[in-house]
Write an enzyme that holds these catalytic residues in place. Structure first.
Site, PDB file in Angstrom:
ATOM      1  N   GLY A   1       0.818  -1.208   0.000  1.00  0.00           N
ATOM      2  CA  GLY A   1       0.000   0.000   0.000  1.00  0.00           C
ATOM      3  C   GLY A   1       0.849   1.254   0.000  1.00  0.00           C
TER       4      GLY A   1
ATOM      5  N   ARG B   1       1.399  -5.210  -5.744  1.00  0.00           N
ATOM      6  CA  ARG B   1       1.636  -6.465  -5.035  1.00  0.00           C
ATOM      7  C   ARG B   1       1.974  -7.538  -6.066  1.00  0.00           C
ATOM      8  NH1 ARG B   1      -2.025  -3.649  -1.870  1.00  0.00           N
ATOM      9  NH2 ARG B   1      -1.488  -3.628   0.351  1.00  0.00           N
TER      10      ARG B   1
ATOM     11  N   ASP C   1       4.949  -5.367   6.277  1.00  0.00           N
ATOM     12  CA  ASP C   1       5.452  -6.703   6.624  1.00  0.00           C
ATOM     13  C   ASP C   1       5.668  -7.591   5.409  1.00  0.00           C
ATOM     14  OD1 ASP C   1       5.536  -6.138   9.292  1.00  0.00           O
ATOM     15  OD2 ASP C   1       3.663  -7.141   9.801  1.00  0.00           O
TER      16      ASP C   1
ATOM     17  N   THR D   1       3.792   2.351   5.932  1.00  0.00           N
ATOM     18  CA  THR D   1       2.399   1.913   6.024  1.00  0.00           C
ATOM     19  C   THR D   1       1.633   2.874   6.911  1.00  0.00           C
ATOM     20  OG1 THR D   1       0.890   0.220   6.889  1.00  0.00           O
ATOM     21  CG2 THR D   1       3.086   0.296   7.853  1.00  0.00           C
TER      22      THR D   1
ATOM     23  N   ASP E   1      -0.825   2.092   8.626  1.00  0.00           N
ATOM     24  CA  ASP E   1      -1.494   1.332   9.684  1.00  0.00           C
ATOM     25  C   ASP E   1      -0.783   1.369  11.035  1.00  0.00           C
ATOM     26  OD1 ASP E   1      -3.257   0.645   7.704  1.00  0.00           O
ATOM     27  OD2 ASP E   1      -2.488  -1.388   7.421  1.00  0.00           O
TER      28      ASP E   1
ATOM     29  N   ASP F   1       1.315  -0.687  12.141  1.00  0.00           N
ATOM     30  CA  ASP F   1       1.176  -2.040  12.679  1.00  0.00           C
ATOM     31  C   ASP F   1       2.458  -2.859  12.611  1.00  0.00           C
ATOM     32  OD1 ASP F   1       1.203  -2.254   9.928  1.00  0.00           O
ATOM     33  OD2 ASP F   1      -0.462  -3.679   9.803  1.00  0.00           O
TER      34      ASP F   1
ATOM     35  N   ARG G   1      -6.820  -1.655   8.310  1.00  0.00           N
ATOM     36  CA  ARG G   1      -6.864  -3.103   8.091  1.00  0.00           C
ATOM     37  C   ARG G   1      -7.221  -3.790   9.404  1.00  0.00           C
ATOM     38  NH1 ARG G   1      -1.773  -5.684   5.083  1.00  0.00           N
ATOM     39  NH2 ARG G   1      -0.882  -5.182   7.117  1.00  0.00           N
TER      40      ARG G   1
END
Length: 328
Positions: A15, A76, A107, A129, A131, A133, A175
């Site tokens: 992303g 991707r 990741d 990212t 996120d 995360d 997400r």
């Protein structure tokens, strides 16, 4: 594996995130300052396998630091998850003289970077990212811009929610991670914050919270809902039916990925990009750059991938205390 590099490649994968361009710019200009050649790999690992590789110089990254997205594009790539695809990627790197690679992504991108490092390509990964995360770092490129974009959008929804005396459910991205929702819930003064890591799916409690707030004079109600929970439209219908309060769902969506990066995302991404090149110049490989306790750190990629991350419990407790201040 850890030989001195002469040509650095850079790619963005997964992303997109605001600040990726700042990181690319820092990689290119820091590499040139160290006497190295730089090649940009477009569309991530997919572009690597297709040899969509360009030469880059200082002018290639002029006037991009303020731009969202990534000038190298991103994609991707299922093929790169296979041993054959990974071997092909390493061979293409060698074919183009790339002996050092900077991978900017999450990741999944780190997994690919680790495979290339194991195949002899000195590789350093940067956490890109929205996120937040990634366990090895307190900061990820793009989070600050995304959370500010979401915060501003929620402020606007709150204005109309107040005017119409309604309940608004605002779904933010992330997400399976609730960091954007948690931060926005606090920053926007939400009455309920639903995050993947803590939500018990007990809508009855939310409904009772709305009823109680109305009984003591509260005219509107804001619920920030994490993407990983979802079902905002269905939730809105159920809450309206149970409370009689007009309820609307707003899904902010991919607007959170775009836009000009904040100062934090520009500066930290630049610092991380420069640090990645410094590591490669020292002959390091298989590293992930992170930001912890106010400074840059780096970890073995496998070690970083094995780390677990959870929501800060104290921050979550604070969010609950502040959102329930009207209840007694």
């Amino acid at each position: 594996m850890s030989n001195k590099v002469s040509t650095i490649g850079v790619l963005t994968s997964g992303g997109d995130a605001p600040g990726m361009n700042a990181a690319i710019r820092a990689v290119v200009r820091t590499a040139i300052a160290n006497g190295l050649k730089v090649k940009g790999i477009r569309r991530g690992y997919s572009g690597l396998l297709e040899e969509d590789i360009i030469d880059m110089d200082a002018s290639s990254v002029s006037d991009i630091i303020q731009r969202g997205g990534t000038i190298l594009y991103t994609a991707r790539c299922l093929e790169f998850k296979t041993p054959e695809g990974q071997q092909k990627g390493a061979e293409i790197c060698r074919k183009h003289g790339i002996d050092g690679l900077v991978v900017i992504g999450g990741d999944g991108s780190f997994q690919g970077a680790r495979k290339l490092a194991n195949l002899g390509i000195n590789t350093v990964a940067l956490p890109g990212t929205i996120d937040l995360d990634i366990a090895c770092t307190d900061y990820t490129i793009g989070f600050d811009t995304a959370v500010n974009t979401a915060m501003e959008a929620i402020d606007k929804v709150r204005d109309t929610s107040t005017s119409h005396e309604r309940c608004s459910i605002i779904e933010v991205m992330g997400r399976n991670a609730g960091y954007i929702a948690l931060w926005c819930g606090i920053a926007n003064g939400a009455e309920d914050i639903l995050i993947t890591e803590r939500y018990d799916h007990d809508e009855a409690k939310i409904i009772e919270n709305i009823k109680h707030s109305r009984s003591i004079g509260k005219k509107h109600h804001i619920i920030v809902n994490a993407e990983g929970i979802g079902d905002s439209n269905g939730m809105a219908k159920r809450i309206e039916a149970a409370t009689g309060m007009e309820t609307r769902a707003t899904i902010i969506g991919h607007i959170q990925r775009g836009g000009s990066p904040t100062c934090i995302d520009r500066v930290y991404a630049s610092e991380m990009g420069a640090y990645a090149v410094d590591l490669l110049c020292k002959g390091e490989s298989n590293r992930v750059v992170g930001y912890r306790s106010g400074g840059l750190v780096d970890y073995d990629i496998q070690e970083a991938l094995e780390m677990q991350k959870d929501i800060d419990q104290y921050l979550y407790d604070v969010s609950r205390t502040l959102s329930r201040s009207l209840q007694s």
